[in-house]
Design an enzyme around this catalytic site. Structure first.
Site, PDB file in Angstrom:
ATOM      1  N   GLY A 251      16.670  -3.720 -13.630  1.00 43.95           N
ATOM      2  CA  GLY A 251      16.780  -4.350 -12.314  1.00 43.95           C
ATOM      3  C   GLY A 251      17.095  -5.827 -12.379  1.00 43.95           C
ATOM      4  O   GLY A 251      16.400  -6.650 -11.779  1.00 43.95           O
TER       5      GLY A 251
ATOM      6  N   TYR B 119       5.716   2.387  -0.093  1.00 43.39           N
ATOM      7  CA  TYR B 119       5.930   1.390  -1.137  1.00 43.39           C
ATOM      8  C   TYR B 119       4.624   1.080  -1.857  1.00 43.39           C
ATOM      9  O   TYR B 119       4.572   1.054  -3.096  1.00 43.39           O
ATOM     10  CB  TYR B 119       6.522   0.127  -0.516  1.00 43.39           C
ATOM     11  CG  TYR B 119       6.738  -0.994  -1.509  1.00 43.39           C
ATOM     12  CD1 TYR B 119       7.807  -0.954  -2.399  1.00 43.39           C
ATOM     13  CD2 TYR B 119       5.890  -2.091  -1.541  1.00 43.39           C
ATOM     14  CE1 TYR B 119       8.009  -1.977  -3.320  1.00 43.39           C
ATOM     15  CE2 TYR B 119       6.086  -3.122  -2.454  1.00 43.39           C
ATOM     16  CZ  TYR B 119       7.144  -3.062  -3.328  1.00 43.39           C
ATOM     17  OH  TYR B 119       7.331  -4.077  -4.241  1.00 43.39           O
TER      18      TYR B 119
END
Length: 288
Positions: A19, A160
């Site tokens: 990422g 999340y």
């Protein structure tokens, strides 16, 4: 000692970072390279590596930029085997790839929740599982960027936070097992960070509120509070990456590291809250 072993001993340690197209991942990749590591900077879409390459050039460091989709086991296997083939070792992994999500149970599908878990939880497991045999061989480090949302549940972030809670629980459970075989495990917990992470959720705030039905008023309150926090109190990615670098380079890194005084105070609310009243009392104020 042979010439081959001498060269191996002199070669820099190798860290794979996921990422890295922006934000903490980009900053951590550059910081690790500045600290002398050979950095394999991975991202799902290599066409988005422009900012990463620019930051590396400005810092005067070189990165080995590769494709890796954490949700695709074949992609993970290819990336790990490529690192071993080209660099001969793997000394650390920084699991940073993740995706934000806003929603609440009544207004979203369970499939949407599964998607959040695939990226933020199972993606971490794919990479960690593939890397562990090689980290055992080097006495390496497994570092995962979670969130203060992995400690304190937050309104409209159920999916999340559930994924980040799962990562924290998994890594906390894995840590002593991995340590028995020479691998250090750490989690890094950022608070608000001024990155593309929030923008990448793709929110149309007014449309979200209009579609929220009976949840419109608390959602509006939450969004106003959170937007103000990101505008006024967010760390820079480079500041947050300092904690990642500490986990990577400290002689004996802690299992849990926060990236700011605010994050330490916020997670501390939960870690000392035996009956849950302090956390629920705090976050209730975000939606009223």
């Amino acid at each position: 000692m042979s010439a081959t072993s001498s060269a191996s001993a002199a070669s820099p340690k190798v860290v794979l970072v996921t990422g890295t197209s922006s934000g903490i991942g980009l900053a951590a990749a550059v910081a690790a390279a500045q600290a002398g590591w050979q950095v394999v900077a991975t991202l799902r879409d290599p066409s988005r590596a422009g900012a990463l390459r620019t930051a590396a050039a400005e810092a005067g460091v070189e990165l080995d930029v590769r494709q890796l989709d954490v949700t695709d086991e074949a992609s993970v296997a290819t990336a790990i085997s490529g690192v071993l083939a080209d660099h001969g070792r793997l000394d650390a992994v920084i699991n940073n790839a993740g995706a934000g999500h806003l929603g609440t149970l009544e207004n979203e599908s369970v499939d949407e929740v599964r998607t959040v878990m695939e990226v933020n939880f199972f993606g971490v497991l794919h990479v960690s599982k593939a890397a562990l045999p090689h980290l055992r061989a080097t006495g390496g480090r497994l570092i995962t960027v979670t969130s203060v949302g992995g400690v304190v549940g937050q309104p409209f972030n159920e999916a999340y936070c559930a994924a980040k809670f799962a990562v924290e629980g998994y890594m906390e459970s894995l840590a002593p097992v991995a340590a028995a075989l020479g691998v250090s495990v750490s989690v890094v917990e950022p608070g608000a960070v001024a990155t593309e992470f929030v923008n990448n959720i793709g929110l149309d705030i007014q449309a979200e509120v209009d579609a929220a039905g009976p949840y419109a008023k608390p959602l509006q309150a939450y969004l106003e509070r959170t937007t103000a926090q990101f505008l006024n109190g967010a760390q820079t990615p480079a500041e947050a990456a300092e904690a990642v670098l500490e986990a990577l380079t400290a002689d004996r890194p802690a299992f849990r590291l926060q990236t700011s005084d605010w994050a330490r105070a916020f997670t501390g609310t939960k870690l000392t809250d035996l009956d849950g009243s302090a956390v629920v009392g705090l976050t209730a104020g975000w939606v009223s």
